[in-house]
Every structure is written in structure tokens, then in C-alpha cells.
Design an enzyme around this catalytic site. Structure first.
Site, PDB file in Angstrom:
ATOM      1  N   SER A   1      87.503 -49.366 116.351  1.00 51.80           N
ATOM      2  CA  SER A   1      87.367 -48.049 115.575  1.00 51.80           C
ATOM      3  C   SER A   1      88.037 -48.679 114.389  1.00 51.80           C
ATOM      4  CB  SER A   1      88.267 -47.145 115.994  1.00 51.80           C
ATOM      5  OG  SER A   1      87.956 -46.489 117.282  1.00 51.80           O
TER       6      SER A   1
HETATM    7  N1  SAH Z   1      88.947 -47.597 121.732  1.00 53.01           N
HETATM    8  C1  SAH Z   1      88.195 -48.684 121.452  1.00 53.01           C
HETATM    9  C2  SAH Z   1      86.811 -48.012 120.648  1.00 53.01           C
HETATM   10  C3  SAH Z   1      86.017 -47.643 121.500  1.00 53.01           C
HETATM   11  S1  SAH Z   1      84.289 -47.336 121.331  1.00 53.01           S
HETATM   12  C4  SAH Z   1      88.889 -49.701 120.718  1.00 53.01           C
HETATM   13  O1  SAH Z   1      90.207 -49.664 120.337  1.00 53.01           O
HETATM   14  O2  SAH Z   1      88.269 -50.668 120.270  1.00 53.01           O
HETATM   15  C5  SAH Z   1      83.959 -46.358 122.530  1.00 53.01           C
HETATM   16  C6  SAH Z   1      83.821 -46.728 123.995  1.00 53.01           C
HETATM   17  O3  SAH Z   1      83.752 -45.633 124.786  1.00 53.01           O
HETATM   18  C7  SAH Z   1      82.782 -47.989 124.029  1.00 53.01           C
HETATM   19  O4  SAH Z   1      83.112 -49.100 124.332  1.00 53.01           O
HETATM   20  C8  SAH Z   1      81.833 -47.021 125.199  1.00 53.01           C
HETATM   21  O5  SAH Z   1      81.519 -47.898 126.282  1.00 53.01           O
HETATM   22  C9  SAH Z   1      82.723 -46.167 125.899  1.00 53.01           C
HETATM   23  N2  SAH Z   1      82.221 -44.890 126.560  1.00 53.01           N
HETATM   24  C10 SAH Z   1      81.332 -44.170 126.097  1.00 53.01           C
HETATM   25  N3  SAH Z   1      81.203 -43.355 127.248  1.00 53.01           N
HETATM   26  C11 SAH Z   1      82.005 -43.542 128.085  1.00 53.01           C
HETATM   27  C12 SAH Z   1      82.207 -42.722 129.274  1.00 53.01           C
HETATM   28  N4  SAH Z   1      81.646 -41.974 129.820  1.00 53.01           N
HETATM   29  N5  SAH Z   1      83.485 -43.334 130.102  1.00 53.01           N
HETATM   30  C13 SAH Z   1      83.967 -44.548 129.495  1.00 53.01           C
HETATM   31  N6  SAH Z   1      83.935 -45.000 128.456  1.00 53.01           N
HETATM   32  C14 SAH Z   1      82.785 -44.802 127.806  1.00 53.01           C
END
Ligand code: SAH
Length: 217
Positions: free
Chosen positions: A64
Site C-alpha cells: 500500500s
Molecule cells: N498490507 C500489505 C498490502 C496488502 S495487499 C502490505 O503492507 O504490503 C492485499 C493482500 O491481501 C494481498 O497480499 C492478498 O493476497 C491478500 N488477500 C486477498 N484476499 C485475502 C483473503 N481472503 N485472506 C487473506 N489474504 C487475502
């Protein structure tokens, strides 16, 4: 190679950008000063790690934008005794920031590879209060519930029911909500004895919360 003056200046610009976007909480700023975002971005985009923009990471996901990480962390109002759940480990950057403010952070991602890489980074930084797991975070972590704070870093159509159920009374959850792929609304959910309160904070853009485990690439 950058010398220490370049690094100090880069750091100053990074923090200035955060403040100018509304990240004013001193503890959040201190955590973001301490955790080097450059470690969480690899390859081609590494040199843009200090700019206020989301960047691609493995498995087609994104780290993000720093100001959004700051504003979400600020909205979560974490205190040192809190047990926090993060859904969407991604690069691990948000979890590392939270680890500086909370007692313990549970973070889950549906991609095993992301969880493994983030865990290795936490260990190399000597961060010992994060537990990272591969699982579908829409179901939360029933075994560890309830949580003082929950942060979802992928966009859901609605705040997932199991996550609401795993939020303590007095707890706060921050979650991007919306059907659109392009823009969602960041919602702050507060739980008290009478139920849930919903506050709309700002428009954001996140990758979608998907069902089941991911096929690693
Ligand atoms: N917080 C992260 C950015 C996350 S991007 C950082 O600091 O870099 C969003 C993430 O959510 C992705 O890695 C994706 O794989 C995950 N995601 C999407 N759906 C999900 C689910 N149902 N359970 C767990 N993770 C999920």
C-alpha cells in the site's frame, strides 16, 4: 550508492509527505520512521520505495501507499496492550508498523509465498511479536479471537461477518469496502455494548479480498 546525508534527506521527505497527507500521530510517525519501507519492496521498483505510491510485489499484489498505511494505522488507534489481526500480509510492511505499536500482531494472507517472505523479513529485523499465517482471512482467526483491533488491507464488498464477530467490545476495525475495482471507501467500525458504528473515512484503492488460498506464482 547513497551516503548517509542522502538517506537522512530521503527520510525527511518521506516523513514530510506523510504529515502533509494527514498522518500526524507521533507514535505512528515514529514507527514509520523506524521501519524501512525499502526492505519490503524488491526488484525493479525498489528505488521508488520512498515515494508515496503503492508498488507491485510478488503474486500480483501491491504494497500500500505509505500515507494510506499511516492513515489506517492512525485510525486504528492501537495501544501497547492490543492484540491485532491484519488480513492481507502482502509485503509485511503494514504488519511491521503495527508490531511497533501493539502487543501482538496476527497477520494472514492467502498466498503462502508472501507469508514466507514477510516472515523472513520480520526475523531479519528481530521483530518477534508478529505471527504470520497462510489462510483465508475472511474467516478471521477463530482460535485467537477476540481481537482489540482488526485491519483489512484488501477490499471487501461488506465488512466480513466473521471479522465483526471476532472484534472485542470496545474494539476498532478498519476495512476498505466497495464493489468497484477502482475505488472503495475506507470504513472504521467501532464495536460497543449496543452493536457496531460505521464511519466513512476516505476513498481508497485496494486489491480485492478473494476467497480461498492463492495459487503461488
Ligand atoms: N498490507 C500489505 C498490502 C496488502 S495487499 C502490505 O503492507 O504490503 C492485499 C493482500 O491481501 C494481498 O497480499 C492478498 O493476497 C491478500 N488477500 C486477498 N484476499 C485475502 C483473503 N481472503 N485472506 C487473506 N489474504 C487475502
Amino acid at each position: 550508492m547513497s551516503d548517509s546525508r542522502d538517506i537522512a534527506e530521503r527520510q525527511m521527505r518521506f516523513l514530510f509527505a506523510l504529515r502533509s497527507k494527514g498522518v500526524t500521530d507521533q507514535q505512528v510517525l515514529a514507527a514509520m520512521e523506524k521501519i524501512d519501507r525499502g526492505l519490503f519492496v524488491r526488484g525493479l521498483f525498489a528505488e521508488r520505495a520512498y515515494e508515496d505510491m503503492p508498488l507491485p510485489i510478488a503474486c500480483g499484489q501491491t504494497i500500500s501507499q505509505p500515507s494510506v498505511v499511516g492513515l489506517m494505522t492512525q485510525a486504528l488507534a492501537v495501544s501497547p496492550r492490543d492484540k491485532v489481526l491484519e488480513v492481507g500480509t502482502g509485503s509485511g510492511y503494514q504488519a511491521a508498523i503495527l508490531s511497533q505499536l501493539a502487543r501482538r500482531v496476527y497477520t494472514v494472507d492467502r498466498h503462502r509465498r508472501l507469508v514466507q517472505e514477510a516472515s523472513a523479513l520480520f526475523a531479519s529485523l528481530d521483530i518477534n511479536n508478529i505471527i504470520a499465517m497462510t489462510s483465508d482471512g475472511s474467516f478471521g482467526l477463530p482460535d485467537q479471537a477476540p481481537f482489540d483491533r482488526i485491519i483489512v488491507t484488501a477490499a471487501a464488498e461488506d465488512p466480513p461477518g466473521p471479522l465483526l464477530a471476532q472484534l472485542k467490545i470496545g474494539g476498532i476495525m478498519v476495512v476498505p469496502v466497495g464493489r468497484s475495482d477502482t475505488v472503495q471507501s475506507l470504513i472504521k467500525v467501532t464495536r460497543d455494548e449496543n452493536g457496531f458504528d460505521y464511519d466513512e473515512l476516505r476513498p481508497v484503492r485496494f486489491v480485492p479480498l478473494l476467497e480461498g488460498l492463492g495459487k503461488d506464482t
